[in-house]
Structure formats: structure tokens, C-alpha cells
Scaffold this motif. Structure first.
Motif, PDB file in Angstrom:
ATOM      1  N   THR A  17      -2.497   6.609  -6.607  1.00 50.64           N
ATOM      2  CA  THR A  17      -2.939   5.414  -5.900  1.00 50.64           C
ATOM      3  C   THR A  17      -1.921   4.293  -6.102  1.00 50.64           C
ATOM      4  O   THR A  17      -0.969   4.434  -6.870  1.00 50.64           O
ATOM      5  N   THR A  18      -2.160   3.176  -5.419  1.00 56.73           N
ATOM      6  CA  THR A  18      -1.393   1.979  -5.737  1.00 56.73           C
ATOM      7  C   THR A  18      -1.887   1.462  -7.092  1.00 56.73           C
ATOM      8  O   THR A  18      -2.869   1.964  -7.640  1.00 56.73           O
ATOM      9  N   THR A  52      -3.902  -7.596  -3.825  1.00 53.80           N
ATOM     10  CA  THR A  52      -4.967  -6.769  -4.389  1.00 53.80           C
ATOM     11  C   THR A  52      -4.402  -5.515  -5.043  1.00 53.80           C
ATOM     12  O   THR A  52      -5.093  -4.843  -5.791  1.00 53.80           O
ATOM     13  N   GLU A  53      -3.134  -5.216  -4.721  1.00 52.63           N
ATOM     14  CA  GLU A  53      -2.506  -3.988  -5.220  1.00 52.63           C
ATOM     15  C   GLU A  53      -0.998  -4.182  -5.278  1.00 52.63           C
ATOM     16  O   GLU A  53      -0.450  -5.065  -4.628  1.00 52.63           O
ATOM     17  N   THR A  97       3.410   3.426  -8.240  1.00 52.58           N
ATOM     18  CA  THR A  97       2.130   4.088  -8.085  1.00 52.58           C
ATOM     19  C   THR A  97       1.460   4.243  -9.445  1.00 52.58           C
ATOM     20  O   THR A  97       2.093   4.108 -10.488  1.00 52.58           O
ATOM     21  N   HIS A 108       0.836  -1.199   0.000  1.00 51.51           N
ATOM     22  CA  HIS A 108       0.000   0.000   0.000  1.00 51.51           C
ATOM     23  C   HIS A 108       0.878   1.258   0.000  1.00 51.51           C
ATOM     24  O   HIS A 108       0.428   2.345   0.353  1.00 51.51           O
ATOM     25  N   PRO A 117      -3.781  -1.310  -9.008  1.00 49.67           N
ATOM     26  CA  PRO A 117      -4.648  -2.467  -8.763  1.00 49.67           C
ATOM     27  C   PRO A 117      -4.112  -3.699  -9.480  1.00 49.67           C
ATOM     28  O   PRO A 117      -3.591  -3.608 -10.591  1.00 49.67           O
TER      29      PRO A 117
END
Length: 199
Positions: free
Chosen positions: A99-100, A114-115, A137, A67, A102
């Protein structure tokens, strides 16, 4: 903390852990700390780190997550002032489109993830009081890898970082660029002669 030129992580000069004191009655898990995501890399330990926010010296365990967070925990206790991380940094900013990545974006069938964020084990440079991490990212639809150097005591960014990773290579006189979207830094970072190597 020692440097191991053969990169095995083996400390052949260990003097604290012995066959006599590594046993079920006095050796084992001390406590658990929570993280905001999965930890794909290995935690790292550094003794006697001065933490300015606590105005004290701690033995520290560093953890990085998928994360895109890096944590510094007291290695001896999770009670009282050590119940929370000594510091934590996160490289995400969802309000600004950062964001990370997906797992669905990668078109791979990795079970459990999940990421994608910080995947490989960081590297520590005691001479510069820094921990290096490579964060992946997704920034407004673009995939980005950035190398961060963080202060061991505060988590603050060092050396005018981070540095965005770019690369290309030649095959038969044709140039091929580094494609961030499909590159995963699974191996740990390597610090050798003042240089960071990323696989």
C-alpha cells in the motif's frame, strides 16, 4: 525537450512562446484530467512520443501521484481516444500487503496529504526513452523506496527494475542506515551523466 545543465528548467532558446501569443485570448488551460491521488511533484512534457497501444505519436504530459501511480496523457486533447490516459501504471497491490504509506505512520502534521507515495518530480531520459520515479510503499509492515524506470511509450518497467533503495553513512566511525520510514523524497530526481541522484 532540452537538457538544462544549470537545473533551472529555464529554456533560454524558446521560439514558440512569445509575448504576442501568450495572452488571455489564445493561451491558457486546455482541459483537466483526473488522477487517483495528489500530485506533489511537477508534471513533465515530452513531444512526439510513439505510443504502441495507440499506434500513433503524441505530445505527452507525465504525472505521478502520492497514490503511487504514473500517468501518460495526451497533451493536446482529452476527447475521443485521448479521453483516457495513454497509459497508467500503479505500484500498489493491497491484496498482497503493498500500500501507500499512511500519513499517520510518519508522525507528522502535514495538512492536505493522506498518504505518501511518489512525492518528488520524476526525471526523463530521452536517450533511453525512460521516465524515472521513486515510489514509497508500505509492504507487509515494512517501508520501502523503489526506483522505477518506465518506458515513455508504454509504462513498462525497464532495465530489470525496479531497484530497492538502500544506503548508509558514517559519522565518527559509526555506521547509520537509511531508514525508509522517515525519508521523504521531496526534491525532484536529477539525471546527470547517465546517473539518477535522489535527495
Amino acid at each position: 525537450m532540452k537538457s538544462f545543465p544549470n537545473c533551472t528548467g529555464q529554456n533560454i532558446d524558446e521560439i514558440i512562446l512569445t509575448h504576442a501569443n501568450v495572452n488571455p485570448s489564445q493561451f491558457g488551460k486546455l482541459f483537466i484530467q483526473s488522477l487517483d491521488g495528489q500530485e506533489a511533484g511537477q508534471p513533465l512534457y515530452v513531444p512526439n512520443v510513439f505510443i504502441p497501444a495507440a499506434n500513433s505519436t503524441h505530445n505527452v504530459v507525465y504525472s505521478a501521484t502520492m497514490h503511487d501511480s504514473v500517468y501518460a496523457f495526451d497533451a493536446e486533447s482529452n476527447q475521443g481516444p485521448d479521453a483516457s490516459p495513454l497509459w497508467q501504471v500503479n505500484f500498489l497491490d493491497p491484496a498482497n500487503g503493498i500500500t501507500t504509506v499512511p500519513v499517520a505512520d510518519e508522525n507528522c502534521n502535514v495538512t492536505g496529504y493522506t498518504e505518501f507515495g511518489i512525492q518528488g518530480t520524476p526525471a526523463i531520459d530521452l536517450s533511453r526513452n525512460a521516465i524515472y520515479v521513486l515510489a514509497m510503499t508500505k509492504e507487509n509492515g515494512n517501508y520501502v523506496h523503489k526506483l522505477h524506470a518506465l518506458d515513455l511509450g508504454t509504462g513498462a518497467e525497464l532495465f530489470d527494475g525496479p531497484v530497492t533503495v538502500t544506503a548508509s553513512f558514517f559519522v565518527n566511525d559509526a555506521s547509520y542506515p537509511f531508514v525508509d520510514r522517515y525519508q521523504q523524497q521531496r526534491p525532484g530526481l536529477l539525471l546527470q551523466n547517465g546517473n539518477i541522484y535522489i535527495a
